[in-house]
Write an enzyme that holds these catalytic residues in place. Structure first.
Site, PDB file in Angstrom:
ATOM      1  N   CYS A 124       0.807  -1.223   0.000  1.00 11.01           N
ATOM      2  CA  CYS A 124       0.000   0.000   0.000  1.00 11.01           C
ATOM      3  C   CYS A 124       0.840   1.273   0.000  1.00 11.01           C
ATOM      4  O   CYS A 124       0.306   2.361  -0.246  1.00 11.01           O
ATOM      5  CB  CYS A 124      -0.967  -0.006   1.182  1.00 11.01           C
ATOM      6  SG  CYS A 124      -2.207  -1.321   1.090  1.00 11.01           S
ATOM      7  N   HIS A 266      -2.921   7.261   2.620  1.00  8.46           N
ATOM      8  CA  HIS A 266      -3.427   5.946   2.231  1.00  8.46           C
ATOM      9  C   HIS A 266      -4.751   5.697   2.950  1.00  8.46           C
ATOM     10  O   HIS A 266      -4.883   5.944   4.152  1.00  8.46           O
ATOM     11  CB  HIS A 266      -2.404   4.880   2.611  1.00  8.46           C
ATOM     12  CG  HIS A 266      -2.932   3.487   2.544  1.00  8.46           C
ATOM     13  ND1 HIS A 266      -3.584   2.993   1.440  1.00  8.46           N
ATOM     14  CD2 HIS A 266      -2.929   2.468   3.451  1.00  8.46           C
ATOM     15  CE1 HIS A 266      -3.951   1.739   1.661  1.00  8.46           C
ATOM     16  NE2 HIS A 266      -3.565   1.406   2.877  1.00  8.46           N
ATOM     17  N   ASN A 296     -10.486   0.570   0.969  1.00 15.71           N
ATOM     18  CA  ASN A 296      -9.031   0.580   0.860  1.00 15.71           C
ATOM     19  C   ASN A 296      -8.656  -0.022  -0.492  1.00 15.71           C
ATOM     20  O   ASN A 296      -8.839  -1.218  -0.716  1.00 15.71           O
ATOM     21  CB  ASN A 296      -8.436  -0.234   2.015  1.00 15.71           C
ATOM     22  CG  ASN A 296      -6.926  -0.321   1.981  1.00 15.71           C
ATOM     23  OD1 ASN A 296      -6.281  -0.037   0.974  1.00 15.71           O
ATOM     24  ND2 ASN A 296      -6.336  -0.746   3.096  1.00 15.71           N
TER      25      ASN A 296
END
Length: 345
Positions: A124, A266, A296
Site C-alpha cells: 500500500c 493511504h 481501501n
C-alpha cells in the site's frame, strides 16, 4: 520565500502535471461483504467508516484499470504517451507473476517500443515509493513519466475473514510527472520496518510456499492482516514520522503560522485516518479521504484520492502524500501544487 516567476521553470523541478483514476462500476455494499464475514453493515461503518467499495468484474485485470487511469492522467497533463520517458506501475496484485503489469499497460497505451516499463511492489506504500524514485530519475531532465498505483484486492480476500473482507476495494490512480513551475516535489522520505513484515501478507504463491492444491485448500493464497497490530504500527511509527517530516520542511499541519497543507493519506481505514489526522492537527477540510465510498484500494488509494482532491487545490498549496502498509513500510512526499507550464505548439 519568493516563488519563481510563473513564466520560468525552476531548474530540475519535477511535479504533478496531471491526475486520473479508474474505479470499477460494480458497487459492493456493506451487506454484501458483511453477510459472509458474519458482521452487520452497521458494524462495518462503526469500525471502518466504509459504506461501499468497488470490485472489478471477472474479466477485469489490474493492467486494464491502470491503463484507464493513465489515459485520464495523460489527457489532464496534455501530453501523449509518446512523450513519456518511463512507465511505472505500483501494485501487489499484478496481472500475473510475470511479465510486469507495466508492460501490459505500455502495450495498451500504445507506448513506443523501447519505453522503459516496470512494476514496483511496496504494497500500500507502493505509489509513494514509485513517485519518489521516478521523481529522482527525472530530476534535472525535461522528461515525463507515468506513475500508476493499481490493485484488485477482491481476488485475494477470504470472504469469511471480517478483518479484511470488509475493508478492500479495487481501483487505479495515476499521475504524470514532469517539469513544473515552482518547487514541484519538495521533499520525500521512505522507510521500511522489516521486523513487522508478517503483519500483512499473502503467504503462498511465491518461492517460499509455491501455489499447490494443498496451499489453496488451506487458504494460504488469501490476504491476511493483523489489524490491531497495524493500527499500533501507524500510531507508533507513521504518525511521528509524518510530524517530524512536516516540521523538518517548515510545513506543520496546524498553528498560527502553518502554511496551507493538504493531507492525502493511504485510505487504510476511515476511523484510523480520523484519529491520525486529528493527532497531527489537520483540520477536516484539509484531510482528504475516499475510503467511505471506495474502501481501501491498496496502492491505488493515494493517487485515487489525489485525483478526487485536485479540483480543490489552488496553485501554491502544499500537499502531503502519505502511504503506509505491508513490509511494513511508509512513504511521504510533500508537493507544491502548480498548474503545468505553458506548452508550445
Amino acid at each position: 520565500m519568493t516563488r519563481p516567476s510563473a513564466a520560468v521553470l525552476t531548474a530540475g523541478a519535477i511535479g504533478v502535471l496531471g491526475t486520473g483514476s479508474c474505479l470499477p462500476g460494480d458497487v459492493v455494499t456493506n451487506e454484501e461483504v458483511g453477510t459472509p464475514a458474519g458482521v452487520t453493515p452497521e458494524w462495518i461503518v462503526e469500525r471502518t467508516g466504509i459504506r461501499a467499495r468497488r470490485w472489478a468484474k471477472p474479466d477485469d485485470v489490474t493492467s486494464g484499470l491502470a491503463a484507464t487511469a493513465a489515459r485520464t492522467a495523460l489527457t489532464d497533463a496534455g501530453i501523449g504517451v509518446g512523450d513519456l520517458s518511463l512507465i511505472v506501475v505500483a501494485t501487489s496484485t499484478p496481472d500475473s507473476p510475470q511479465p510486469p503489469t507495466a508492460a501490459a499497460v505500455a502495450a495498451e497505451l500504445g507506448a513506443p517500443p523501447g519505453t522503459p516499463a516496470y512494476d514496483l511492489n511496496a504494497v500500500c506504500s507502493g505509489f509513494v515509493f514509485a513517485l519518489t524514485t521516478v521523481e529522482r530519475m527525472l530530476h534535472g531532465t525535461a522528461g515525463h513519466a507515468l506513475v500508476v498505483g493499481a490493485d484488485i484486492y477482491s481476488r485475494i480476500l477470504d470472504p469469511a475473514d471480517r478483518r479484511t473482507a470488509v475493508l478492500f476495494g479495487d481501483g487505479a490512480g495515476a499521475v504524470v510527472l514532469g517539469p513544473v513551475r515552482g518547487r514541484g516535489v519538495i521533499a520525500t522520505r521512505l522507510a521500511s520496518f522489516p521486523d513487522h513484515r508478517d503483519l500483512i501478507r499473502v503467504p503462498a504463491g511465491g518461492s517460499r510456499i509455491p501455489a499447490t492444491p494443498e496451499s489453496l485448500a488451506d487458504g494460504l493464497h488469501y490476504f491476511t492482516m493483523d489489524g490491531r497490530a497495524v493500527r499500533a504500527f501507524v500510531e507508533d511509527h507513521v504518525g511521528p514520522m509524518i510530524d517530524d517530516f512536516l516540521h523538518e520542511h517548515g510545513a506543520p499541519a496546524s498553528g498560527e503560522r502553518a502554511p496551507r497543507v493538504h493531507f492525502v493519506p493511504h485510505q487504510a481505514n476511515g476511523r484510523m485516518l480520523e484519529k491520525l489526522a486529528a493527532d497531527l492537527g489537520f483540520p477536516p477540510e484539509r484531510a482528504h479521504t475516499t475510503v467511505r465510498e471506495y474502501g481501501n484500494t491498496g496502492a491505488a488509494s493515494v493517487p485515487v484520492t489525489l485525483d478526487h482532491t485536485a479540483s480543490r487545490l489552488a496553485p501554491g498549496d502544499l500537499v502531503l502524500l502519505a502511504g503506509f502498509g505491508g513490509g511494513m513500510a511508509a512513504g511521504l512526499a510533500l508537493l507544491e501544487w502548480e498548474p503545468p507550464p505553458p506548452r508550445h505548439t
